[in-house]
Design a protein around this motif. Sequence first.
Motif, mmCIF file in Angstrom:
data_model
loop_
_atom_site.group_PDB
_atom_site.id
_atom_site.type_symbol
_atom_site.label_atom_id
_atom_site.label_comp_id
_atom_site.label_asym_id
_atom_site.label_seq_id
_atom_site.Cartn_x
_atom_site.Cartn_y
_atom_site.Cartn_z
ATOM 1 N N ALA A 154 0.830 -1.208 0.000
ATOM 2 C CA ALA A 154 0.000 0.000 0.000
ATOM 3 C C ALA A 154 0.862 1.255 0.000
ATOM 4 O O ALA A 154 0.586 2.213 -0.732
ATOM 5 C CB ALA A 154 -0.926 0.000 1.212
ATOM 6 N N ALA A 155 1.904 1.241 0.815
ATOM 7 C CA ALA A 155 2.790 2.399 0.894
ATOM 8 C C ALA A 155 3.530 2.625 -0.422
ATOM 9 O O ALA A 155 3.666 3.763 -0.889
ATOM 10 C CB ALA A 155 3.779 2.217 2.040
ATOM 11 N N ASP A 156 4.009 1.552 -1.032
ATOM 12 C CA ASP A 156 4.732 1.684 -2.309
ATOM 13 C C ASP A 156 3.826 2.257 -3.394
ATOM 14 O O ASP A 156 4.222 3.157 -4.157
ATOM 15 C CB ASP A 156 5.269 0.320 -2.753
ATOM 16 N N LEU A 157 2.606 1.736 -3.477
ATOM 17 C CA LEU A 157 1.666 2.237 -4.489
ATOM 18 C C LEU A 157 1.348 3.712 -4.252
ATOM 19 O O LEU A 157 1.390 4.532 -5.173
ATOM 20 C CB LEU A 157 0.374 1.422 -4.456
ATOM 21 N N ALA A 158 1.014 4.054 -3.002
ATOM 22 C CA ALA A 158 0.615 5.422 -2.691
ATOM 23 C C ALA A 158 1.756 6.408 -2.918
ATOM 24 O O ALA A 158 1.548 7.491 -3.483
ATOM 25 C CB ALA A 158 0.123 5.507 -1.246
ATOM 26 N N ALA A 159 2.956 6.046 -2.503
ATOM 27 C CA ALA A 159 4.091 6.953 -2.660
ATOM 28 C C ALA A 159 4.406 7.196 -4.129
ATOM 29 O O ALA A 159 4.634 8.343 -4.556
ATOM 30 C CB ALA A 159 5.310 6.385 -1.940
ATOM 31 N N ASP A 160 4.411 6.132 -4.904
ATOM 32 C CA ASP A 160 4.722 6.252 -6.334
ATOM 33 C C ASP A 160 3.681 7.109 -7.039
ATOM 34 O O ASP A 160 4.001 8.014 -7.817
ATOM 35 C CB ASP A 160 4.778 4.850 -6.954
ATOM 36 N N LEU A 161 2.400 6.852 -6.775
ATOM 37 C CA LEU A 161 1.328 7.604 -7.431
ATOM 38 C C LEU A 161 1.297 9.064 -6.973
ATOM 39 O O LEU A 161 1.173 9.985 -7.782
ATOM 40 C CB LEU A 161 -0.022 6.940 -7.149
ATOM 41 N N ALA A 162 1.414 9.275 -5.659
ATOM 42 C CA ALA A 162 1.356 10.640 -5.126
ATOM 43 C C ALA A 162 2.511 11.488 -5.638
ATOM 44 O O ALA A 162 2.355 12.693 -5.869
ATOM 45 C CB ALA A 162 1.356 10.605 -3.601
ATOM 46 N N ALA A 163 3.674 10.871 -5.817
ATOM 47 C CA ALA A 163 4.841 11.606 -6.293
ATOM 48 C C ALA A 163 4.655 12.116 -7.712
ATOM 49 O O ALA A 163 5.347 13.052 -8.137
ATOM 50 C CB ALA A 163 6.091 10.720 -6.220
ATOM 51 N N THR A 164 3.717 11.525 -8.452
ATOM 52 C CA THR A 164 3.469 11.955 -9.829
ATOM 53 C C THR A 164 2.163 12.730 -9.954
ATOM 54 O O THR A 164 1.591 12.842 -11.045
ATOM 55 C CB THR A 164 3.459 10.741 -10.778
ATOM 56 N N GLY A 165 1.654 13.246 -8.837
ATOM 57 C CA GLY A 165 0.512 14.145 -8.874
ATOM 58 C C GLY A 165 -0.855 13.522 -8.715
ATOM 59 O O GLY A 165 -1.865 14.206 -8.834
ATOM 60 N N VAL A 166 -0.928 12.231 -8.412
ATOM 61 C CA VAL A 166 -2.219 11.580 -8.186
ATOM 62 C C VAL A 166 -2.616 11.766 -6.728
ATOM 63 O O VAL A 166 -1.802 11.525 -5.820
ATOM 64 C CB VAL A 166 -2.148 10.072 -8.520
ATOM 65 N N ALA A 167 -3.834 12.208 -6.473
ATOM 66 C CA ALA A 167 -4.320 12.355 -5.103
ATOM 67 C C ALA A 167 -4.746 10.990 -4.571
ATOM 68 O O ALA A 167 -5.478 10.251 -5.238
ATOM 69 C CB ALA A 167 -5.489 13.325 -5.060
ATOM 70 N N ILE A 168 -4.284 10.653 -3.366
ATOM 71 C CA ILE A 168 -4.581 9.362 -2.747
ATOM 72 C C ILE A 168 -5.743 9.525 -1.774
ATOM 73 O O ILE A 168 -5.693 10.346 -0.855
ATOM 74 C CB ILE A 168 -3.349 8.803 -2.012
ATOM 75 N N ILE A 169 -6.773 8.717 -1.961
ATOM 76 C CA ILE A 169 -7.982 8.767 -1.128
ATOM 77 C C ILE A 169 -8.075 7.501 -0.293
ATOM 78 O O ILE A 169 -7.795 6.398 -0.776
ATOM 79 C CB ILE A 169 -9.229 8.883 -2.022
ATOM 80 N N SER A 170 -8.459 7.653 0.970
ATOM 81 C CA SER A 170 -8.693 6.482 1.809
ATOM 82 C C SER A 170 -9.553 6.893 3.004
ATOM 83 O O SER A 170 -10.044 8.021 3.053
ATOM 84 C CB SER A 170 -7.372 5.840 2.248
ATOM 85 N N GLY A 171 -9.694 5.962 3.954
ATOM 86 C CA GLY A 171 -10.625 6.176 5.056
ATOM 87 C C GLY A 171 -10.008 6.405 6.415
ATOM 88 O O GLY A 171 -10.722 6.386 7.426
#
Length: 385
Positions: A154-171
């Motif tokens: 989860a951390a790897d996916l979120a960090a990679d995506l967020a670093a390229t401008g994707v907003a990460i949503i969760s609960g």
Amino acid sequence: MNGVDMGRAAADAAMAGLGLASAVDRAEAYARACWTVLAEPGDGVAGDLIARFGAEAALRIAHADDDDEWSAARARWRPRADRAAVRGALDAGRRTGATFLVPSDPRWPRRFDDLGVHAPHGLWVKGDPGRLIDASTVAIVGARAATPYGEVVAADLAADLAATGVAIISGAAYGIDGAAHRAALSTDGTTIAFLAGGVDRSYPRGHEGLLSRIAATGCVVSETPCGAAPTKWRFLSRNRLIAASADAVVVVEAGHRSGSLNTAAHAAQLGRALGAVPGPVTSAASAGSHRVLREFGGVCVTSAEDVREMLGAAVPPRQNAESRTDESSRLLDALSPRTGRSVEEIARRAGFSESDTRGLLGLADLDGRAARSEDGLWRSSRPSR
């Protein structure tokens, strides 16, 4: 909540300090704030009433004594018809620095339009509401009792995506949610947390610091008013907002009956791209993820690149499929296949009047989704989705 009609000056005063955009009609915003107190999240009857008449006129109808098509709904709204409760929510919102967002605000996320009458009446936002309309959004959800494997992925996916401008949503829950939020923050990326209670109440308490960090750079969001406590139904209803606000939903780790599958079902119904991370076939913590792959047609996600491909692969909402946000779904979410429940308990869990609950149970019994045992208690007989 008698005397719901407000003049311009009174509405301005009531909504002062809540960050409303200049173009927003204050009286309409006040009426929508009342609705967040009056109705449970996802109340489709309230949504239909507001869609047909506008929030102000709908509020007058809700408080009328007429014997009409809205009578049954009034039975569940009337116990919450308290202007002091609305005042308390507005005051708590000001104290916590929340913004009250309504559909006429240019910062309102149009993705929620896909929810139809089940869209939120308004949103209480702590942080920057503009983050809700970021160009690309991915929800990363999963088990609270996550394994180290799940948290790392989860951390790897979120960090990679967020670093390229994707907003990460969760609960904002423990486990997968927390790992995704923290990883996005670690890259100075944007992350958004949807809560089942008021944004002035950190839940879980152990994530108070994390939620403060999220609000400082992204936002913390709820459709329930400030001061409201999270409940089982509100967690389930909150999941539809996570799904609707995302372009893609990824289940990282989930048990066979995890609440994350509820989010996945909403995502599939709304036509959001849906994926899941595979785990060991011997791991109960990945059984739900494997169900997403097998039963929901989810994409197998092994890297952030897989998720980026998903962002261009959303499909139209399914037609003639069972809605996960309608009243029958609320009823079924209040039932258990193992534990019998009384009409009174089911009504309380689902936020219905007892008369509405009996009618919905009768329909569910006819189509085989619920059954009443000899002791008079009701159970779900629908197979797990």
